[in-house]
Design an enzyme around this catalytic site. Sequence first.
Site, PDB file in Angstrom:
ATOM      1  CB  CYS A   1      -0.945  -0.011   1.187  1.00  0.00           C
ATOM      2  SG  CYS A   1      -2.005  -1.473   1.206  1.00  0.00           S
TER       3      CYS A   1
ATOM      4  CG  HIS B   1      -2.054   4.282   5.434  1.00  0.00           C
ATOM      5  ND1 HIS B   1      -1.919   4.236   4.063  1.00  0.00           N
ATOM      6  CD2 HIS B   1      -2.159   2.990   5.850  1.00  0.00           C
ATOM      7  CE1 HIS B   1      -1.937   2.969   3.674  1.00  0.00           C
ATOM      8  NE2 HIS B   1      -2.078   2.196   4.729  1.00  0.00           N
TER       9      HIS B   1
ATOM     10  CD  GLU C   1      -2.089   7.518   9.562  1.00  0.00           C
ATOM     11  OE1 GLU C   1      -1.641   8.340   8.746  1.00  0.00           O
ATOM     12  OE2 GLU C   1      -3.041   6.752   9.304  1.00  0.00           O
TER      13      GLU C   1
ATOM     14  CE  LYS D   1      -5.560   4.273   2.170  1.00  0.00           C
ATOM     15  NZ  LYS D   1      -4.675   5.408   2.479  1.00  0.00           N
TER      16      LYS D   1
ATOM     17  CG  HIS E   1      -6.435   0.795   1.395  1.00  0.00           C
ATOM     18  ND1 HIS E   1      -5.537   1.473   0.594  1.00  0.00           N
ATOM     19  CD2 HIS E   1      -5.685   0.181   2.366  1.00  0.00           C
ATOM     20  CE1 HIS E   1      -4.318   1.279   1.034  1.00  0.00           C
ATOM     21  NE2 HIS E   1      -4.380   0.504   2.109  1.00  0.00           N
TER      22      HIS E   1
ATOM     23  CG  PHE F   1      -0.121  -6.034   4.254  1.00  0.00           C
ATOM     24  CD1 PHE F   1      -0.648  -5.244   5.254  1.00  0.00           C
ATOM     25  CD2 PHE F   1      -0.926  -7.021   3.695  1.00  0.00           C
ATOM     26  CE1 PHE F   1      -1.944  -5.412   5.711  1.00  0.00           C
ATOM     27  CE2 PHE F   1      -2.234  -7.206   4.138  1.00  0.00           C
ATOM     28  CZ  PHE F   1      -2.748  -6.402   5.140  1.00  0.00           C
TER      29      PHE F   1
END
Length: 412
Positions: free
Chosen positions: A162, A302, A313, A334, A339, A398
């Site tokens: 991502c 994010h 975050e 998002k 996403h 990830f």
Amino acid sequence: MKKRVVITGMGAVTPIGLTVPEYWESLINGRSGVGRITRFDPSEYTTQIAACINNFDPEKYVDKKEARRTSRFILYAVAAAMEAAADSGLDIEKEAEMIGVEIGSGIGGIEILEEMNKVLLEKGPSRLSPFTVPMMISDMAAGLVSIKLGAKGPNSCAVTACASAAHSVANAYRYIQHGDAVAMFAGGAEAAITPLGLASFCAARSLSVNNDNPQKASRPFDATRDGFVMGEAGGVVVLEEYEHAKARGAKIYAELVGIGTSGDAYHITAPAPEGEGAARAMKIALKDAGLQPEDIGYINAHGTSTELNDKNETLAIKKVFGDHAYKLQISSTKSMTGHPLGAAGAIELIACAKVLQEGVIPPTINLENPDPICDLNYTPNVAAKTTAKYAMSNSFGFGGHNAALIIKKWES
């Protein structure tokens, strides 16, 4: 002296708009692009919703034959790059060898893998398309964009889940800073809403199962969030060396002033405790830009709508910004786009550029019951005005891949 880098063109294909103006208008009006999946039957899946791109016509960008043999993520990249090229007014042919392409993708052509595996099992190896590999591999978005535009400079692709688009922008930034290119088409593209793609994230229990109310499913920082919503997108910006842009009288959206990257070295999917890796990426970006935490006015988070990401975050932002964290204006787009995985960093950087240009922050929609741990100003539900001069865009993937980009408002 490192060269200055500015943004002179932008292009986007998203679930809430097929061009940058459409995308931005949807963002500031808080429109969700999430709905029930219709491109295949999702009834057997625990999650049956996603933020899909609808009404996209690839034949506006390539001919019918090429459209049939080209992966969707590549087509999204081509469309976004063509919009960005037209927007920039860059004469690519004149300096082709000094204009490059860096477009990332986290997953690449997964639908081609599915289709060709079915052909292999049902009809045998001799029936596979000779275009199987070039339709499938992640670097082909950058490859085909360079072919379409005639850009012969540096050409590569970041694959960092991502964070792919953000890393691609960071790499392109360095190419220009060090004189390897005068301009780069940089960003990301993703189209992983397929049976295998959806089933894989369902198996990981990463996705929201709010199937009965899809437009409310993506709810970053809300106490009732239950997972992210898959999205898809293509986003490309034209990064250009400032003196080069100035000499040709280019329109400038913003200046890219700092990048920060880091690795969690912790877990294949979960973020490092208390956002330690994310915090380091933000600190590195601030140092690279020569800024103090108090200089940042807006963060495009994010903000995936998962329990661990949103909490960590938030903790990372507090660790980096201290008391100023509570003065920051933050939002997660998002909540509207879902996403889009490896494309997220590109369309969110575009959102940041528009925030600084227009003085308006898109909201985090569906933020109705704030998580007590997530206690910062996430611009809930309604757009807000801003006088921010610097914006940060966060992307975490990830594998522990972290990237933070900082841009400065352009004031001629």
